[in-house]
Write a protein that holds these residues in place. Structure first.
Motif, PDB file in Angstrom:
ATOM      1  N   CYS A  18      26.984 -15.672 -17.417  1.00 17.93           N
ATOM      2  CA  CYS A  18      27.849 -15.295 -16.294  1.00 17.93           C
ATOM      3  C   CYS A  18      27.916 -13.791 -16.078  1.00 17.93           C
ATOM      4  CB  CYS A  18      29.252 -15.833 -16.513  1.00 17.93           C
ATOM      5  SG  CYS A  18      29.319 -17.616 -16.787  1.00 17.93           S
ATOM      6  N   VAL A  19      27.416 -13.020 -17.035  1.00 20.87           N
ATOM      7  CA  VAL A  19      27.413 -11.563 -16.923  1.00 20.87           C
ATOM      8  C   VAL A  19      25.993 -11.004 -17.040  1.00 20.87           C
ATOM      9  CG1 VAL A  19      29.793 -11.283 -17.706  1.00 20.87           C
ATOM     10  CG2 VAL A  19      27.935 -11.252 -19.373  1.00 20.87           C
ATOM     11  N   THR A  20      25.012 -11.866 -16.777  1.00 17.55           N
ATOM     12  CA  THR A  20      23.611 -11.445 -16.870  1.00 17.55           C
ATOM     13  C   THR A  20      22.849 -11.686 -15.589  1.00 17.55           C
ATOM     14  OG1 THR A  20      23.570 -11.847 -19.259  1.00 17.55           O
ATOM     15  CG2 THR A  20      21.441 -11.772 -18.136  1.00 17.55           C
ATOM     16  N   PHE A  21      23.036 -12.827 -14.959  1.00 15.82           N
ATOM     17  CA  PHE A  21      22.203 -13.239 -13.833  1.00 15.82           C
ATOM     18  C   PHE A  21      22.936 -13.193 -12.500  1.00 15.82           C
ATOM     19  CE2 PHE A  21      20.815 -15.761 -17.562  1.00 15.82           C
ATOM     20  CZ  PHE A  21      19.593 -15.138 -17.748  1.00 15.82           C
ATOM     21  N   ARG A  22      22.172 -12.891 -11.438  1.00 15.87           N
ATOM     22  CA  ARG A  22      22.717 -13.055 -10.084  1.00 15.87           C
ATOM     23  C   ARG A  22      22.701 -14.544  -9.792  1.00 15.87           C
ATOM     24  NH1 ARG A  22      19.590 -10.676  -5.099  1.00 15.87           N
ATOM     25  NH2 ARG A  22      18.345 -12.523  -5.440  1.00 15.87           N
ATOM     26  N   VAL A  23      23.800 -15.070  -9.331  1.00 15.88           N
ATOM     27  CA  VAL A  23      23.927 -16.488  -9.021  1.00 15.88           C
ATOM     28  C   VAL A  23      23.788 -16.636  -7.508  1.00 15.88           C
ATOM     29  CG1 VAL A  23      25.396 -18.526  -9.175  1.00 15.88           C
ATOM     30  CG2 VAL A  23      25.436 -16.822 -11.009  1.00 15.88           C
ATOM     31  N   SER A  24      22.543 -16.828  -7.049  1.00 15.82           N
ATOM     32  CA  SER A  24      22.303 -16.953  -5.614  1.00 15.82           C
ATOM     33  C   SER A  24      21.943 -18.388  -5.260  1.00 15.82           C
ATOM     34  CB  SER A  24      21.199 -15.991  -5.169  1.00 15.82           C
ATOM     35  OG  SER A  24      20.010 -16.215  -5.874  1.00 15.82           O
ATOM     36  N   GLU A  32      30.058 -26.793   0.801  1.00 16.20           N
ATOM     37  CA  GLU A  32      29.885 -28.178   0.340  1.00 16.20           C
ATOM     38  C   GLU A  32      30.594 -28.423  -0.979  1.00 16.20           C
ATOM     39  OE1 GLU A  32      25.664 -28.757   0.153  1.00 16.20           O
ATOM     40  OE2 GLU A  32      25.447 -28.654   2.324  1.00 16.20           O
ATOM     41  N   ARG A  33      30.578 -27.424  -1.852  1.00 13.98           N
ATOM     42  CA  ARG A  33      31.189 -27.579  -3.177  1.00 13.98           C
ATOM     43  C   ARG A  33      32.662 -27.180  -3.179  1.00 13.98           C
ATOM     44  NH1 ARG A  33      27.737 -29.363  -6.754  1.00 13.98           N
ATOM     45  NH2 ARG A  33      25.534 -28.820  -6.599  1.00 13.98           N
ATOM     46  N   GLY A  34      33.145 -26.609  -2.100  1.00  8.18           N
ATOM     47  CA  GLY A  34      34.536 -26.207  -2.030  1.00  8.18           C
ATOM     48  C   GLY A  34      34.848 -24.878  -2.691  1.00  8.18           C
ATOM     49  N   LEU A  35      33.841 -24.004  -2.794  1.00  9.31           N
ATOM     50  CA  LEU A  35      34.078 -22.678  -3.361  1.00  9.31           C
ATOM     51  C   LEU A  35      34.894 -21.835  -2.387  1.00  9.31           C
ATOM     52  CD1 LEU A  35      30.595 -21.766  -4.872  1.00  9.31           C
ATOM     53  CD2 LEU A  35      32.760 -21.860  -6.104  1.00  9.31           C
ATOM     54  N   PRO A  36      35.937 -21.190  -2.838  1.00  5.85           N
ATOM     55  CA  PRO A  36      36.700 -20.316  -1.954  1.00  5.85           C
ATOM     56  C   PRO A  36      35.815 -19.183  -1.434  1.00  5.85           C
ATOM     57  CG  PRO A  36      37.916 -20.752  -3.969  1.00  5.85           C
ATOM     58  CD  PRO A  36      36.528 -21.283  -4.177  1.00  5.85           C
ATOM     59  N   ARG A  79      31.130 -25.065  -9.235  1.00  6.07           N
ATOM     60  CA  ARG A  79      30.069 -24.089  -9.487  1.00  6.07           C
ATOM     61  C   ARG A  79      28.777 -24.479  -8.772  1.00  6.07           C
ATOM     62  NH1 ARG A  79      29.921 -27.783 -13.280  1.00  6.07           N
ATOM     63  NH2 ARG A  79      28.050 -28.171 -14.539  1.00  6.07           N
ATOM     64  N   PRO A  80      28.009 -23.470  -8.305  1.00  8.64           N
ATOM     65  CA  PRO A  80      26.784 -23.747  -7.559  1.00  8.64           C
ATOM     66  C   PRO A  80      25.629 -24.174  -8.467  1.00  8.64           C
ATOM     67  CG  PRO A  80      27.151 -21.395  -7.696  1.00  8.64           C
ATOM     68  CD  PRO A  80      28.349 -22.060  -8.318  1.00  8.64           C
ATOM     69  N   THR A  81      24.573 -24.616  -7.830  1.00  6.56           N
ATOM     70  CA  THR A  81      23.396 -25.147  -8.520  1.00  6.56           C
ATOM     71  C   THR A  81      22.859 -24.247  -9.628  1.00  6.56           C
ATOM     72  OG1 THR A  81      22.807 -26.430  -6.576  1.00  6.56           O
ATOM     73  CG2 THR A  81      21.056 -26.041  -8.171  1.00  6.56           C
ATOM     74  N   PRO A  82      22.675 -22.935  -9.411  1.00  6.67           N
ATOM     75  CA  PRO A  82      22.115 -22.122 -10.498  1.00  6.67           C
ATOM     76  C   PRO A  82      22.945 -22.188 -11.782  1.00  6.67           C
ATOM     77  CG  PRO A  82      22.088 -20.885  -8.462  1.00  6.67           C
ATOM     78  CD  PRO A  82      22.872 -22.149  -8.195  1.00  6.67           C
TER      79      PRO A  82
END
Length: 110
Positions: A18-24, A32-36, A79-82
């Protein structure tokens, strides 16, 4: 990052991914996932990322806690797919752990 109820889940004391990769991801996945909306940032016309992960020193805004001590994802169910693709002990996990000075996990950890 896995988030089982199991107290022995190494992800709950890590958080390095969570502190290494860009989550794109494809921009519509957030809705679709309900992320704010406040937790995502636009990247390009069709792509977004989790806020905080497109920085030189990334840290997902949904991450709670201290790396290598105790962590949790504030939007785990959304949380998204990545995020869903990284598994404890896989290649990405091991790279993230090494980057943050954490020991490698034994193969087959969950």
């Amino acid at each position: 990052m896995s988030h089982d109820v199991d107290d022995h889940n190494p992800c709950l004391t890590c958080g390095a991914c969570c502190v290494t990769f860009r989550v794109s991801f494809y921009w519509a996945e957030a809705e679709e996932r309900g992320l704010p909306p406040a937790l995502t940032e636009p990247l390009q016309r069709w792509f977004a990322c989790m806020a905080g992960t497109n920085q030189p020193q990334p840290r997902c805004v949904a991450l709670q806690g201290d790396i290598g001590v105790a962590v949790a994802c504030g939007v785990y169910a959304q949380r998204p797919t990545p995020c869903r693709e990284v598994e404890a002990g896989d290649e990405k996990c091991q790279r993230a752990r090494a980057r943050h000075g954490l020991p490698p996990l034994a193969t087959g950890s969950s």
